[in-house]
Design a protein around this motif. Structure first.
Motif, mmCIF file in Angstrom:
data_model
loop_
_atom_site.group_PDB
_atom_site.id
_atom_site.type_symbol
_atom_site.label_atom_id
_atom_site.label_comp_id
_atom_site.label_asym_id
_atom_site.label_seq_id
_atom_site.Cartn_x
_atom_site.Cartn_y
_atom_site.Cartn_z
ATOM 1 N N TRP A 40 25.366 0.090 -17.020
ATOM 2 C CA TRP A 40 24.965 1.251 -16.254
ATOM 3 C C TRP A 40 25.143 1.013 -14.775
ATOM 4 O O TRP A 40 24.709 0.033 -14.235
ATOM 5 C CB TRP A 40 23.538 1.668 -16.598
ATOM 6 C CG TRP A 40 22.545 0.558 -16.642
ATOM 7 C CD1 TRP A 40 22.407 -0.373 -17.617
ATOM 8 C CD2 TRP A 40 21.527 0.267 -15.687
ATOM 9 N NE1 TRP A 40 21.383 -1.210 -17.331
ATOM 10 C CE2 TRP A 40 20.831 -0.848 -16.164
ATOM 11 C CE3 TRP A 40 21.152 0.848 -14.485
ATOM 12 C CZ2 TRP A 40 19.763 -1.404 -15.468
ATOM 13 C CZ3 TRP A 40 20.083 0.285 -13.809
ATOM 14 C CH2 TRP A 40 19.411 -0.818 -14.298
ATOM 15 N N LEU A 41 25.813 1.933 -14.141
ATOM 16 C CA LEU A 41 26.047 1.838 -12.710
ATOM 17 C C LEU A 41 25.587 3.109 -12.011
ATOM 18 O O LEU A 41 25.655 3.215 -10.810
ATOM 19 C CB LEU A 41 27.536 1.591 -12.431
ATOM 20 C CG LEU A 41 28.035 0.240 -12.936
ATOM 21 C CD1 LEU A 41 29.549 0.158 -12.852
ATOM 22 C CD2 LEU A 41 27.397 -0.898 -12.163
ATOM 23 N N ALA A 42 25.106 4.072 -12.783
ATOM 24 C CA ALA A 42 24.592 5.305 -12.195
ATOM 25 C C ALA A 42 23.279 5.001 -11.489
ATOM 26 O O ALA A 42 22.728 3.914 -11.618
ATOM 27 C CB ALA A 42 24.377 6.342 -13.295
ATOM 28 N N GLY A 55 22.890 -4.037 -14.793
ATOM 29 C CA GLY A 55 23.779 -2.901 -14.590
ATOM 30 C C GLY A 55 24.031 -2.541 -13.146
ATOM 31 O O GLY A 55 24.143 -1.368 -12.805
ATOM 32 N N GLY A 56 24.118 -3.525 -12.293
ATOM 33 C CA GLY A 56 24.379 -3.249 -10.887
ATOM 34 C C GLY A 56 23.129 -3.217 -10.033
ATOM 35 O O GLY A 56 23.221 -3.161 -8.808
ATOM 36 N N LEU A 86 10.748 -5.814 -11.598
ATOM 37 C CA LEU A 86 10.541 -4.364 -11.708
ATOM 38 C C LEU A 86 9.994 -3.743 -10.423
ATOM 39 O O LEU A 86 10.345 -2.611 -10.086
ATOM 40 C CB LEU A 86 9.605 -4.047 -12.873
ATOM 41 C CG LEU A 86 10.153 -4.380 -14.260
ATOM 42 C CD1 LEU A 86 9.055 -4.241 -15.296
ATOM 43 C CD2 LEU A 86 11.352 -3.506 -14.595
ATOM 44 N N ALA A 87 9.153 -4.466 -9.700
ATOM 45 C CA ALA A 87 8.569 -3.921 -8.477
ATOM 46 C C ALA A 87 9.624 -3.687 -7.401
ATOM 47 O O ALA A 87 9.380 -2.970 -6.436
ATOM 48 C CB ALA A 87 7.469 -4.851 -7.947
ATOM 49 N N GLN A 88 10.805 -4.272 -7.578
ATOM 50 C CA GLN A 88 11.884 -4.094 -6.602
ATOM 51 C C GLN A 88 12.797 -2.923 -6.961
ATOM 52 O O GLN A 88 13.749 -2.636 -6.242
ATOM 53 C CB GLN A 88 12.700 -5.382 -6.499
ATOM 54 C CG GLN A 88 11.874 -6.549 -5.980
ATOM 55 C CD GLN A 88 12.723 -7.784 -5.816
ATOM 56 O OE1 GLN A 88 13.802 -7.737 -5.223
ATOM 57 N NE2 GLN A 88 12.247 -8.900 -6.334
ATOM 58 N N ILE A 89 12.525 -2.260 -8.080
ATOM 59 C CA ILE A 89 13.256 -1.056 -8.484
ATOM 60 C C ILE A 89 12.417 0.129 -8.013
ATOM 61 O O ILE A 89 11.191 0.120 -8.132
ATOM 62 C CB ILE A 89 13.439 -1.018 -10.023
ATOM 63 C CG1 ILE A 89 14.190 -2.263 -10.508
ATOM 64 C CG2 ILE A 89 14.133 0.252 -10.475
ATOM 65 C CD1 ILE A 89 15.577 -2.426 -9.960
ATOM 66 N N ASP A 90 13.048 1.156 -7.485
ATOM 67 C CA ASP A 90 12.305 2.266 -6.894
ATOM 68 C C ASP A 90 11.379 2.968 -7.882
ATOM 69 O O ASP A 90 10.236 3.253 -7.566
ATOM 70 C CB ASP A 90 13.265 3.281 -6.261
ATOM 71 C CG ASP A 90 14.026 2.671 -5.094
ATOM 72 O OD1 ASP A 90 13.399 2.003 -4.259
ATOM 73 O OD2 ASP A 90 15.253 2.850 -5.031
ATOM 74 N N LEU A 147 14.871 3.750 -15.274
ATOM 75 C CA LEU A 147 14.861 2.906 -14.087
ATOM 76 C C LEU A 147 15.740 3.621 -13.071
ATOM 77 O O LEU A 147 16.856 4.023 -13.386
ATOM 78 C CB LEU A 147 15.410 1.520 -14.402
ATOM 79 C CG LEU A 147 14.733 0.749 -15.536
ATOM 80 C CD1 LEU A 147 15.412 -0.593 -15.744
ATOM 81 C CD2 LEU A 147 13.261 0.569 -15.293
ATOM 82 N N ARG A 148 15.241 3.750 -11.858
ATOM 83 C CA ARG A 148 15.972 4.517 -10.852
ATOM 84 C C ARG A 148 15.995 3.758 -9.534
ATOM 85 O O ARG A 148 14.972 3.301 -9.064
ATOM 86 C CB ARG A 148 15.299 5.871 -10.663
ATOM 87 C CG ARG A 148 15.962 6.775 -9.633
ATOM 88 C CD ARG A 148 15.345 8.157 -9.635
ATOM 89 N NE ARG A 148 15.602 8.785 -10.935
ATOM 90 C CZ ARG A 148 14.643 9.356 -11.695
ATOM 91 N NH1 ARG A 148 13.404 9.379 -11.287
ATOM 92 N NH2 ARG A 148 14.959 9.897 -12.847
ATOM 93 N N ALA A 149 17.188 3.676 -8.955
ATOM 94 C CA ALA A 149 17.357 3.134 -7.605
ATOM 95 C C ALA A 149 17.683 4.318 -6.709
ATOM 96 O O ALA A 149 18.623 5.052 -6.983
ATOM 97 C CB ALA A 149 18.468 2.111 -7.574
ATOM 98 N N GLU A 150 16.888 4.502 -5.690
ATOM 99 C CA GLU A 150 17.086 5.679 -4.816
ATOM 100 C C GLU A 150 17.696 5.310 -3.492
ATOM 101 O O GLU A 150 17.768 4.185 -3.133
ATOM 102 C CB GLU A 150 15.737 6.370 -4.611
ATOM 103 C CG GLU A 150 15.210 6.896 -5.933
ATOM 104 C CD GLU A 150 13.808 7.472 -5.842
ATOM 105 O OE1 GLU A 150 13.260 7.564 -4.727
ATOM 106 O OE2 GLU A 150 13.260 7.817 -6.887
#
Length: 142
Positions: A18-20, A98-99, A124-128, A139-142
């Motif tokens: 996943w790279l989205a 996944g990136g 996990l705390a470093q993922i938005d 899981l979302r990176a903003e």
């Protein structure tokens, strides 16, 4: 758009491709969410554990990563649901899912009693955003 069931560019994990901006994990029959993580260049299957304060590696996975420890290094590192947890503190240079690469991750090696490595809050705390909706974890990176 929210609530319409439209796919907004997110995709379900097949390997760890996943790279989205969103990464969707499907709940497995045992009730858990699993991810294939690239830990310091080695593929490690992990269960996502939002209740774990740090990433916890099985002795087998730690050995596969080339991490060494001595029996004398093992000490009580915390409390789990079934009592004291014994392990060895460690630090991982990188975990990439996944990136979503994060560096300098606090971890512990649990040589005995842990069946699968845990993806805990030190990553996990470093993922938005980490969100569970029905049988999906997003899981979302903003």
């Amino acid at each position: 758009s929210a609530g319409t069931g439209e796919n907004t560019g997110a995709k379900t994990e097949t390997a760890s491709d996943w790279l989205a901006e969103d990464h969707i994990l499907e709940r497995q029959p045992d009730g858990h969410f699993y991810v294939s993580a690239n830990v310091e260049g080695t593929n490690v299957r992990m269960v996502v554990d939002t209740g774990a304060s740090v990433v916890a590696l099985t002795g087998r996975d730690a050995s596969a990563l080339g991490l060494d420890w001595d029996e004398a290094d093992i000490r009580q590192i915390g409390q789990g649901a079934s009592g004291a947890v014994y392990g060895v503190p460690a630090n991982l240079s990188e975990i990439d899912i996944g990136g979503f690469a994060r560096e300098d991750i606090e971890a512990v090696i649990i040589p005995r009693g842990l069946g699968v490595s845990l993806l805990g809050q030190s990553y996990l705390a470093q993922i938005d955003t980490v969100e569970i909706s029905d049988d999906q974890m997003i899981l979302r990176a903003e």
